[in-house]
Design a protein around this motif. Structure first.
Motif, PDB file in Angstrom:
ATOM      1  N   GLU A   1       0.818  -1.205   0.000  1.00 19.22           N
ATOM      2  CA  GLU A   1       0.000   0.000   0.000  1.00 19.22           C
ATOM      3  C   GLU A   1       0.854   1.260   0.000  1.00 19.22           C
ATOM      4  O   GLU A   1       0.549   2.225  -0.682  1.00 19.22           O
ATOM      5  CB  GLU A   1      -0.914   0.019   1.236  1.00 19.22           C
ATOM      6  CG  GLU A   1      -2.130  -0.872   1.092  1.00 19.22           C
ATOM      7  CD  GLU A   1      -3.033  -0.763   2.312  1.00 19.22           C
ATOM      8  OE1 GLU A   1      -2.704   0.016   3.233  1.00 19.22           O
ATOM      9  OE2 GLU A   1      -4.043  -1.474   2.342  1.00 19.22           O
ATOM     10  N   TRP A   2       1.900   1.246   0.769  1.00 22.64           N
ATOM     11  CA  TRP A   2       2.730   2.446   0.882  1.00 22.64           C
ATOM     12  C   TRP A   2       3.791   2.508  -0.197  1.00 22.64           C
ATOM     13  O   TRP A   2       4.435   3.539  -0.383  1.00 22.64           O
ATOM     14  CB  TRP A   2       3.377   2.517   2.272  1.00 22.64           C
ATOM     15  CG  TRP A   2       2.392   2.866   3.327  1.00 22.64           C
ATOM     16  CD1 TRP A   2       1.652   2.001   4.074  1.00 22.64           C
ATOM     17  CD2 TRP A   2       1.995   4.171   3.738  1.00 22.64           C
ATOM     18  NE1 TRP A   2       0.835   2.701   4.920  1.00 22.64           N
ATOM     19  CE2 TRP A   2       1.024   4.029   4.744  1.00 22.64           C
ATOM     20  CE3 TRP A   2       2.390   5.451   3.358  1.00 22.64           C
ATOM     21  CZ2 TRP A   2       0.418   5.114   5.368  1.00 22.64           C
ATOM     22  CZ3 TRP A   2       1.782   6.539   3.979  1.00 22.64           C
ATOM     23  CH2 TRP A   2       0.808   6.358   4.980  1.00 22.64           C
TER      24      TRP A   2
ATOM     25  N   VAL B   1       6.660   1.105  -0.251  1.00 27.58           N
ATOM     26  CA  VAL B   1       8.045   1.018   0.215  1.00 27.58           C
ATOM     27  C   VAL B   1       8.147  -0.073   1.270  1.00 27.58           C
ATOM     28  O   VAL B   1       7.168  -0.364   1.956  1.00 27.58           O
ATOM     29  CB  VAL B   1       8.513   2.353   0.845  1.00 27.58           C
ATOM     30  CG1 VAL B   1       8.685   3.414  -0.209  1.00 27.58           C
ATOM     31  CG2 VAL B   1       7.544   2.796   1.918  1.00 27.58           C
ATOM     32  N   PRO B   2       9.328  -0.684   1.399  1.00 28.86           N
ATOM     33  CA  PRO B   2       9.503  -1.627   2.515  1.00 28.86           C
ATOM     34  C   PRO B   2       9.512  -0.856   3.827  1.00 28.86           C
ATOM     35  O   PRO B   2      10.059   0.255   3.897  1.00 28.86           O
ATOM     36  CB  PRO B   2      10.873  -2.263   2.248  1.00 28.86           C
ATOM     37  CG  PRO B   2      11.415  -1.653   1.013  1.00 28.86           C
ATOM     38  CD  PRO B   2      10.485  -0.589   0.521  1.00 28.86           C
ATOM     39  N   LEU B   3       8.877  -1.440   4.824  1.00 29.65           N
ATOM     40  CA  LEU B   3       8.811  -0.788   6.128  1.00 29.65           C
ATOM     41  C   LEU B   3       9.754  -1.441   7.136  1.00 29.65           C
ATOM     42  O   LEU B   3      10.091  -0.830   8.144  1.00 29.65           O
ATOM     43  CB  LEU B   3       7.372  -0.846   6.660  1.00 29.65           C
ATOM     44  CG  LEU B   3       6.346  -0.128   5.786  1.00 29.65           C
ATOM     45  CD1 LEU B   3       4.938  -0.391   6.281  1.00 29.65           C
ATOM     46  CD2 LEU B   3       6.640   1.363   5.757  1.00 29.65           C
TER      47      LEU B   3
ATOM     48  N   ARG C   1      13.832  -4.988  11.496  1.00 33.05           N
ATOM     49  CA  ARG C   1      14.166  -3.653  11.974  1.00 33.05           C
ATOM     50  C   ARG C   1      13.500  -2.652  11.045  1.00 33.05           C
ATOM     51  O   ARG C   1      13.420  -2.862   9.838  1.00 33.05           O
ATOM     52  CB  ARG C   1      15.684  -3.463  11.958  1.00 33.05           C
ATOM     53  CG  ARG C   1      16.122  -2.122  12.525  1.00 33.05           C
ATOM     54  CD  ARG C   1      17.641  -2.015  12.503  1.00 33.05           C
ATOM     55  NE  ARG C   1      18.158  -2.369  11.183  1.00 33.05           N
ATOM     56  CZ  ARG C   1      19.361  -2.903  10.956  1.00 33.05           C
ATOM     57  NH1 ARG C   1      20.143  -3.178  11.966  1.00 33.05           N
ATOM     58  NH2 ARG C   1      19.753  -3.181   9.737  1.00 33.05           N
TER      59      ARG C   1
ATOM     60  N   GLU D   1      13.914   3.267   7.016  1.00 32.72           N
ATOM     61  CA  GLU D   1      13.720   4.692   7.241  1.00 32.72           C
ATOM     62  C   GLU D   1      12.256   5.052   7.003  1.00 32.72           C
ATOM     63  O   GLU D   1      11.660   5.823   7.765  1.00 32.72           O
ATOM     64  CB  GLU D   1      14.620   5.504   6.311  1.00 32.72           C
ATOM     65  CG  GLU D   1      14.577   6.962   6.659  1.00 32.72           C
ATOM     66  CD  GLU D   1      15.673   7.735   5.962  1.00 32.72           C
ATOM     67  OE1 GLU D   1      16.381   7.148   5.141  1.00 32.72           O
ATOM     68  OE2 GLU D   1      15.803   8.935   6.252  1.00 32.72           O
ATOM     69  N   ALA D   2      11.673   4.482   5.957  1.00 33.87           N
ATOM     70  CA  ALA D   2      10.252   4.749   5.699  1.00 33.87           C
ATOM     71  C   ALA D   2       9.414   4.290   6.889  1.00 33.87           C
ATOM     72  O   ALA D   2       8.474   4.967   7.301  1.00 33.87           O
ATOM     73  CB  ALA D   2       9.812   4.042   4.424  1.00 33.87           C
TER      74      ALA D   2
ATOM     75  N   ARG E   1      10.364   4.113   9.936  1.00 41.05           N
ATOM     76  CA  ARG E   1      10.583   5.033  11.047  1.00 41.05           C
ATOM     77  C   ARG E   1       9.787   6.314  10.851  1.00 41.05           C
ATOM     78  O   ARG E   1       9.322   6.938  11.797  1.00 41.05           O
ATOM     79  CB  ARG E   1      12.080   5.331  11.178  1.00 41.05           C
ATOM     80  CG  ARG E   1      12.544   5.393  12.616  1.00 41.05           C
ATOM     81  CD  ARG E   1      14.053   5.469  12.717  1.00 41.05           C
ATOM     82  NE  ARG E   1      14.681   4.565  11.763  1.00 41.05           N
ATOM     83  CZ  ARG E   1      15.486   4.960  10.779  1.00 41.05           C
ATOM     84  NH1 ARG E   1      15.757   6.234  10.635  1.00 41.05           N
ATOM     85  NH2 ARG E   1      16.007   4.085   9.949  1.00 41.05           N
TER      86      ARG E   1
ATOM     87  N   LEU F   1       6.911   6.395   9.224  1.00 41.84           N
ATOM     88  CA  LEU F   1       5.497   6.054   9.391  1.00 41.84           C
ATOM     89  C   LEU F   1       5.122   5.887  10.858  1.00 41.84           C
ATOM     90  O   LEU F   1       3.990   6.171  11.254  1.00 41.84           O
ATOM     91  CB  LEU F   1       5.191   4.769   8.613  1.00 41.84           C
ATOM     92  CG  LEU F   1       3.752   4.262   8.682  1.00 41.84           C
ATOM     93  CD1 LEU F   1       2.786   5.334   8.193  1.00 41.84           C
ATOM     94  CD2 LEU F   1       3.595   2.994   7.879  1.00 41.84           C
TER      95      LEU F   1
END
Lengths: 300, 300
Positions: free
Chosen positions: B46-47, B49-51, B60, B63-64, B66, B68
């Motif tokens: 949905e976003w 990017v890898p979270l 862990r 950055e995305a 972090r 979010l």
DNA sequence: GTCCCGCCATGCGACAAGCGAATGTCTAGC
DNA sequence: GCTAGACATTCGCTTGTCGCATGGCGGGAC
């Protein structure tokens, strides 16, 4: 076509609240009326209260719906903010890049790439770390660096990906007055009588590593870690020292740099190391590309 | 067993972020590891990017991720606040109740119920409207009232639900000195010679309505709207007037109230009207119950 | 060096949810 | 009384989600 992410129950709720109508909301959302009807019903089941009064002409918020409304709006706004921030990350309008490099890479290779990066992506905060290759790789695997410029990492390339940047040759720094100062290259054997200025008492940790491994035994001289001090010692005729190509451009003018024969000290490989992973950060990818460019310019 | 409502993708995201592990998060959430894995994957799709970085020992935040994280926390907190507020609505710890009543209901019936209501539910803001039954019903259907106390609404009980509260009889207010003052009840015919004090020039809008419909023609006297004025006129011997039972307790002591024979003015029905809907608000339900109680006390 | 264990990803089948189209129900207005 | 508009409901299908199982990968123990 709206972003699918935004099509949550709360989006539907807000649309219905604003339109006071399931049918109208469905039209603008691209749903059918029945879908909206059931989405609202789902929401009402979740909250345990009716959110809309069904009137003959459209719907009207109940008190519970009126209470929920500002919260739903806040949630939507917050998600929109998050979306913008993550988009900024993707387009390098914001973000963070933590890089590290060994000392001589900081002479020209890294500053050159860094200048280009900051010019193109001023929104990205860049932090720097200095250190030896082994330490930098450790920081990288610990997740405290995003990219490290390192040399021939025989140690432990575990969990990191290596991107070859360039191969640099080695030079010997001599006083201008040295008999060999005019040569285009030189063999180590010709320098057997010189005192060698090293960065450490342990030759395995210096640039002499490969030469020592090949059997060369330099006459030990002063141990000098700092680059500016090393140059001073050589210029004063206190000894000679090895200089990697990356640092050649930073040599003071009263020194002569003579290339070492590749059989004595083969070209040293310089890599950019990134954490092993399916997807490098956009910032990392961009910086890596600029590093390659800078390396290409240096190699030519 | 957590509230199903809170089991959104963001809840899972937060749990994973805190635990740094899919498996641990799955355990505490009551899911399997595979479910959590795919929920996070859905969120990442949905976003865009890898979270999370997948590490050999857990995960862990990227950055995305972090970026979010605080937004997800804010969303959760906001929904929790909304949940608390709506729960307060349900338990009558907060909310709003808009009631209306015709004049004589304000003499005792409504204040009695209202006092009990405010004592039990001090958090609910109560607003009041006065008016004639027809107007109150109109406000009710327009959604500007939650409950209205009305009388025999022959007019238009459309879209409203009527809850019978009580049937009140009618009294005739006489000066204490009047020959009929001592009777237990009286017929209209016995009062044919009296001057009648009415609330309006149109008998259809007064308490005389049913009597007029039956053919009784009162001798018209003064037209007096206010209750206190009416009493004054009667006490001064200027005429007689009808008094509904609900107002009987508010009659000044120098008046005599004699019950009217039911055949002349049948008992008047008093209702609580609520908007037609499957679920009355908790506040409405509670107030309605108290109204019934008060009505029961008055009828006995 | 080898084995084992923990952790995440994925294929599979079952189940439930969500959707669109059509239909039903209610109300307002003529 | 009839029509039109709006929400609810039913049906069949697609899609998503879950649990269970398995597989891959890396680290630590022996």
């Amino acid at each position: 076509m709206p972003n699918p992410q935004s099509m949550s129950l709360y989006t539907v709720f807000l649309r219905v609240a604003r339109d006071s109508s399931f049918t109208a909301a469905a039209r603008t959302l691209g749903y059918t009326q029945s879908a909206v009807s059931r989405q609202i019903q789902t929401l009402e089941d979740e909250w345990g209260v009716p959110l809309f009064d069904r009137l003959p002409r459209g719907v009207r918020l109940t008190e519970a719906g009126r209470v929920l409304l500002p919260h739903a709006e806040a949630v939507e706004a917050r998600l929109a903010t998050a979306r913008a921030e993550i988009e900024a990350l993707r387009t390098l309008a914001a973000g963070r890049l933590r890089i590290g490099a060994f000392a001589t890479a900081d002479a020209q290779l890294l500053p050159s790439a860094l200048a280009a990066f900051r010019a193109r992506h001023p929104g990205v905060r860049v932090t720097r770390a200095e250190g030896l290759s082994a330490g930098l790789l450790q920081l990288l695997t610990a997740g405290e660096l995003d990219l490290a410029v390192v040399t021939a990492p025989e140690g432990a390339p575990d969990g990191v990906e290596l991107h070859h940047l360039l191969d640099e040759r080695m030079y010997v720094a001599l006083p201008r007055s040295h008999p060999l100062a005019g040569r285009t290259d030189v063999r180590l054997a010709e320098l057997a009588d010189e005192e060698w200025i090293a960065g450490s008492t342990r030759p395995e940790q210096t640039l002499m590593r490969t030469a020592v491994a090949d059997g060369f035994r330099p006459r030990p001289g002063f141990v000098v870690a700092e680059w500016i001090a090393k140059q001073g010692f050589v210029a004063a005729g206190l000894g000679v020292t090895l200089v990697p190509a990356l640092a050649a451009c930073a040599a003071r003018p009263d020194l002569a740099l003579v290339a070492l024969h590749p059989d004595d000290a083969p070209w040293r490989a310089v890599y950019a190391a990134t954490p092993r992973g399916p997807a490098p950060t956009p910032a990392v990818a961009a910086f890596l590309a600029l590093l390659r460019q800078a390396a290409g310019r240096l190699a030519s």
